[in-house]
Design a protein around this motif. Sequence first.
Motif, short mmCIF file in Angstrom:
data_model
loop_
_atom_site.label_atom_id
_atom_site.label_comp_id
_atom_site.label_asym_id
_atom_site.label_seq_id
_atom_site.Cartn_x
_atom_site.Cartn_y
_atom_site.Cartn_z
N ARG A 124 -16.73 8.33 -7.15
CA ARG A 124 -17.03 9.77 -7.06
C ARG A 124 -15.85 10.55 -6.51
N LEU A 125 -15.04 9.90 -5.68
CA LEU A 125 -14.05 10.62 -4.88
C LEU A 125 -12.60 10.42 -5.32
N THR A 126 -12.38 9.65 -6.39
CA THR A 126 -11.01 9.40 -6.85
C THR A 126 -10.75 10.17 -8.15
N ARG A 127 -9.65 10.85 -8.21
CA ARG A 127 -9.31 11.62 -9.40
C ARG A 127 -8.99 10.70 -10.57
N PRO A 128 -9.17 11.16 -11.81
CA PRO A 128 -8.71 10.39 -12.96
C PRO A 128 -7.21 10.12 -12.85
N GLY A 129 -6.82 8.89 -13.07
CA GLY A 129 -5.43 8.49 -12.89
C GLY A 129 -5.14 7.97 -11.50
N GLY A 130 -6.08 8.17 -10.58
CA GLY A 130 -5.91 7.66 -9.23
C GLY A 130 -6.27 6.19 -9.14
N ALA A 131 -6.11 5.62 -7.95
CA ALA A 131 -6.30 4.19 -7.77
C ALA A 131 -7.25 3.88 -6.63
N ILE A 132 -7.93 2.74 -6.78
CA ILE A 132 -8.79 2.20 -5.74
C ILE A 132 -8.29 0.80 -5.43
N VAL A 133 -8.06 0.52 -4.15
CA VAL A 133 -7.65 -0.81 -3.71
C VAL A 133 -8.71 -1.35 -2.77
N VAL A 134 -9.15 -2.59 -3.01
CA VAL A 134 -10.15 -3.23 -2.16
C VAL A 134 -9.56 -4.52 -1.62
N GLN A 147 -14.69 16.43 -2.96
CA GLN A 147 -13.25 16.25 -2.83
C GLN A 147 -12.80 15.15 -3.78
N LEU A 148 -11.52 15.19 -4.16
CA LEU A 148 -10.93 14.15 -4.99
C LEU A 148 -9.65 13.66 -4.32
N PHE A 149 -9.53 12.33 -4.26
CA PHE A 149 -8.37 11.70 -3.64
C PHE A 149 -7.53 11.01 -4.71
N ASP A 150 -6.25 10.86 -4.40
CA ASP A 150 -5.35 10.14 -5.30
C ASP A 150 -5.47 8.63 -5.14
N LEU A 151 -5.82 8.19 -3.93
CA LEU A 151 -5.89 6.77 -3.63
C LEU A 151 -7.01 6.54 -2.63
N VAL A 152 -7.82 5.51 -2.88
CA VAL A 152 -8.85 5.09 -1.93
C VAL A 152 -8.60 3.63 -1.58
N PHE A 153 -8.50 3.34 -0.29
CA PHE A 153 -8.31 1.96 0.19
C PHE A 153 -9.57 1.54 0.93
N ILE A 154 -10.19 0.48 0.45
CA ILE A 154 -11.45 -0.02 1.03
C ILE A 154 -11.16 -1.32 1.77
N ASP A 155 -11.38 -1.31 3.08
CA ASP A 155 -11.15 -2.50 3.91
C ASP A 155 -12.12 -2.43 5.09
N LEU A 177 0.84 -1.21 0.00
CA LEU A 177 0.00 0.00 0.00
C LEU A 177 0.87 1.26 0.00
N TYR A 178 1.90 1.25 0.81
CA TYR A 178 2.85 2.36 0.89
C TYR A 178 3.47 2.64 -0.48
N LEU A 179 3.90 1.57 -1.15
CA LEU A 179 4.55 1.73 -2.45
C LEU A 179 3.57 2.22 -3.52
N ILE A 180 2.34 1.69 -3.50
CA ILE A 180 1.33 2.17 -4.46
C ILE A 180 1.10 3.67 -4.27
N ALA A 181 0.95 4.09 -3.02
CA ALA A 181 0.73 5.51 -2.75
C ALA A 181 1.92 6.35 -3.23
N GLN A 182 3.12 5.88 -2.99
CA GLN A 182 4.29 6.64 -3.41
C GLN A 182 4.42 6.68 -4.93
N MET A 183 4.14 5.56 -5.59
CA MET A 183 4.24 5.54 -7.05
C MET A 183 3.20 6.44 -7.70
N LEU A 184 2.07 6.60 -7.04
CA LEU A 184 1.04 7.53 -7.53
C LEU A 184 1.42 8.99 -7.27
N GLY A 185 2.41 9.18 -6.41
CA GLY A 185 2.69 10.54 -5.96
C GLY A 185 1.54 11.09 -5.15
#
Length: 221
Positions: A151-161, A128-136, A49-57
């Motif tokens: 609705r809340l993730t920017r284009p180019g952003g990621a969702i992890v479930v 609001q728009l987020f770069d990453l959404v983690f659903i757990d 998760l840390y690496l995904i967030a960093q790679m997304l900036g």
Amino acid sequence: MSKDLWIAVDRYMEGALLKPDSVLEAALEANAAAGLPAIDVAPNQGKLLYLIAQMLGARSILEIGTLGGYSTIWLGRALPADGKLITLEADPKHAEVARANLARAGLTRVVDVRVGRALDTLPALAGQLFDLVFIDADKPNNPAYLAWALRLTRPGGAIVVDNVVREGAILDATSDDPRIQGTRSLLEAIAREPRLEATAIQTVGGKGHDGFVLARVVSPV
């Protein structure tokens, strides 16, 4: 293959690639002492998760389901000094433990812990728009959480479930387990959604046989 072997491989990989971390270890100890269920992500999954967030900036992250804040610490550490993480937790006791763990990690200014059912607190984030959404979080509501994440993730952003395999139970279309039906509905919704590119990965290890979805938002809502 046995779970003992999966655990041994996890421990080897963690020893080879992850440095000892007293803050994360203290968080798990605090969670156990408070009687929280031991359903945190594994250390290697936290690092992913840390690496995904960093790679997304990533500069802004939304987490749905805080528990004791173990995954929250991993995500919060990936943010820049002016970054922001909002994490949603239904259980006030869990949120209290998480806040203490986050304070110990030096992340109080970075992380905003919001208490209440996610479906009640998510509307306050509209716009609001987020770069990453983690659903757990609770699995029966996965389809609703996905709709909000879109609705809340920017284009180019990621969702992890997380937890989308559940020891293979996801294969049972006739299951009367609402966690299975909620996750199957999530996967079906992702497959129908033209705004997402996604895959799912099975995992085995100390947490058993499970897996996660990684999706990229490819166009605006």
